[in-house]
Design an enzyme around this catalytic site. Structure first.
Site, PDB file in Angstrom:
ATOM      1  N   ASP A  11      -3.076 -13.235  18.521  1.00  0.00           N
ATOM      2  CA  ASP A  11      -3.578 -14.330  19.354  1.00  0.00           C
ATOM      3  C   ASP A  11      -4.306 -13.738  20.554  1.00  0.00           C
ATOM      4  O   ASP A  11      -3.779 -12.853  21.231  1.00  0.00           O
ATOM      5  CB  ASP A  11      -2.418 -15.203  19.849  1.00  0.00           C
ATOM      6  CG  ASP A  11      -1.904 -16.120  18.756  1.00  0.00           C
ATOM      7  OD1 ASP A  11      -2.550 -16.171  17.688  1.00  0.00           O
ATOM      8  OD2 ASP A  11      -0.866 -16.773  18.956  1.00  0.00           O
ATOM      9  N   ASP A 130      -3.421 -26.639   9.125  1.00  0.00           N
ATOM     10  CA  ASP A 130      -2.061 -26.764   9.660  1.00  0.00           C
ATOM     11  C   ASP A 130      -1.492 -28.089   9.157  1.00  0.00           C
ATOM     12  O   ASP A 130      -2.141 -29.128   9.293  1.00  0.00           O
ATOM     13  CB  ASP A 130      -2.078 -26.799  11.198  1.00  0.00           C
ATOM     14  CG  ASP A 130      -2.627 -25.514  11.804  1.00  0.00           C
ATOM     15  OD1 ASP A 130      -2.653 -24.482  11.096  1.00  0.00           O
ATOM     16  OD2 ASP A 130      -3.035 -25.535  12.979  1.00  0.00           O
TER      17      ASP A 130
END
Lengths: 252, 211
Positions: A11, A130
């Protein structure tokens, strides 16, 4: 034989890695380039960089980072996060990214997938999905699982394939962060519905979870972050375990 | 940015022995990655679509990703489709670059450059398409693979393949045995990405530069 792939995910915020990374041997644990090099030397098959920063400067910073990563590592990598236009993709691919991953922008504007696939080729367009279960149905969510949509996971997966996605990165929000294993049954169903590779994400806690994602979930690749960042699992140990279980991996 | 990265990126163009390496720049390829891989090997490459500069190079790399017919249109717009088959120095086509060097590509019904005498066709739905990931190369038959063991893994991303033929110098299996590398005189092609295939891929690239 084509191997299963192990993909650490980093990330990134404003050009730096975000989540705490427990690498004692790192001079700078926040430097994504140095981390990328370590993972590439440790046997990772591919890397994913997920940019979670949201400033105006972000695209430029990200492109500069991509250039440095491409200069340093000799394995493929995907860049995702906030990509919403042909121009975004062009900048990242020209900077040396091998693939880009789109998520919310594809849901909001599905023809973007067609446009990107036509211009750059399906092979470099990953659609990240997602999803979590609502009343027994797997529903697509946006913004890291925070915002539900009315789109069903399996319908959406088929649609993105038809529109030209080259790969699907499926994250189960029900499993993400639990360390209880991947969403194997859902992965297997996805794999039976589409004919493009599927990257499993969300739930990795131990090495058996990866074995299960490949054998029960029939995934083509498995992505994880914290188990690698905190050295709970060493990539070569994992690959040896996969091999012992009859799963094709790249050990050299 | 760490110090050694700065040095890698800004390596002087002297290269090793002043070798002139040109990467054909026609707007269809992950050119940065190839340029960087060459730099990591201690050489320097120039991006160019200039016919004279390409002709004068010691080594030419012909990259390519994306869709075949639009890539071929870009080549034609700069007359590179005529120039490439006449080159005399070692030329390496990578991925779509290799496919465009064949007679024909099923993708976009595209006539190729005719350097390799084989037609590129699509994988069937028996396997997942595209093939994405690391797969083995074997039956290696070329100085390109000097010092490379059989069955090493290379990184591949493709939906179309060149079947086995007289010019096959490496074989890979996905659905069936196909050509993962081709050679005809001074022309070489790899379906895999040597610049993305770890240290062994870089060695193959080095072998090409030192042919």
């Amino acid at each position: 034989m084509l191997t299963k792939r192990i993909i650490p995910c980093l990330d990134i915020k404003n050009g730096r890695t975000v989540k705490g990374v427990n690498f004692v041997d790192l001079r700078d644990a926040g430097d994504p380039v140095e981390l990328a090099k370590i993972y590439s030397e440790a046997g990772a098959d591919e890397l994913v960089f997920l940019d979670i920063s949201a400033t105006a400067e972000k695209r430029k910073t990200l492109a500069e980072l991509v250039l440095k990563v491409a200069a340093t590592i000799n394995i493929p990598f995907t860049v995702g996060g906030g990509i919403s236009s042909v121009e975004d993709v062009e900048l990242l691919l020209n900077s040396g990214a091998d693939k880009v991953s789109i998520n919310s922008s594809a849901v909001k504007n599905p023809p973007l997938i067609n446009e990107l696939a036509a211009k750059f080729g399906s092979q470099c367009i990953v659609v990240a999905i997602d999803a979590k279960q609502i009343d027994g149905d797997w529903m697509v969510h946006l913004i890291g699982g925070k915002v539900p949509t009315k789109i069903k996971l399996f319908d959406w997966a088929k649609e993105v394939e038809q529109r030209g996605a080259g790969e699907i990165l499926f994250t189960s929000m029900d499993h993400d962060g639990t360390k209880n294993g991947f969403a194997n049954e859902t992965l297997a169903k996805l794999g039976s519905l589409v004919n493009i590779p599927i990257i499993a994400s969300g739930g990795a806690g131990n090495m058996q979870h990866f074995v299960d994602a490949f054998t029960i979930g029939k995934a083509d690749a498995a992505l994880a972050a914290s188990v690698f960042h905190f050295k709970e699992i060493e990539i070569m140990d994992l690959k040896n375990k996969l091999k012992e279980n009859g799963i094709e991996v790249r050990l050299s | 940015m760490s110090q050694n990265i700065t040095e890698t990126v800004s390596a002087p163009p002297s290269g090793a022995g002043g070798l002139k390496i040109v990467i054909i720049n026609y707007g269809a390829g992950n050119i940065q990655s190839i340029k960087f891989a060459i730099q990591r090997l201690g050489y320097e490459a120039v991006l160019s679509d200039d016919i004279e500069e390409i002709r004068a190079a010691d080594k030419v790399i012909f990259p390519g990703v994306g869709e075949a017919s639009s890539a071929m249109e870009k080549l034609k717009s700069t007359k590179l489709d005529v120039v490439i088959p006449t080159l005399k120095q070692p030329v390496l086509g990578i991925c779509l670059g290799m496919q465009l060097m064949c007679n024909y590509c099923e993708e976009g019904n595209t006539k190729g450059l005719g350097i390799f005498d084989v037609d590129v066709v699509k994988f069937s739905n028996v396997v997942k398409v595209p093939q994405i990931g690391w797969n083995q190369i074997y039956n290696l038959k070329s100085p390109l693979f000097k010092g490379i063991a059989e069955n090493e893994y290379m990184y591949l991303v493709h939906s179309f393949y060149a079947p086995l033929c007289a010019e096959t110098i490496a074989t890979t299996n996905y659905e069936l045995d196909y050509s993962s590398a081709l050679e005809n005189d001074n022309f070489y092609g790899t379906q895999f990405h040597p610049e993305k295939s770890g240290d062994i891929g870089e060695q193959i690239l080095k072998n090409f530069l030192e042919l």
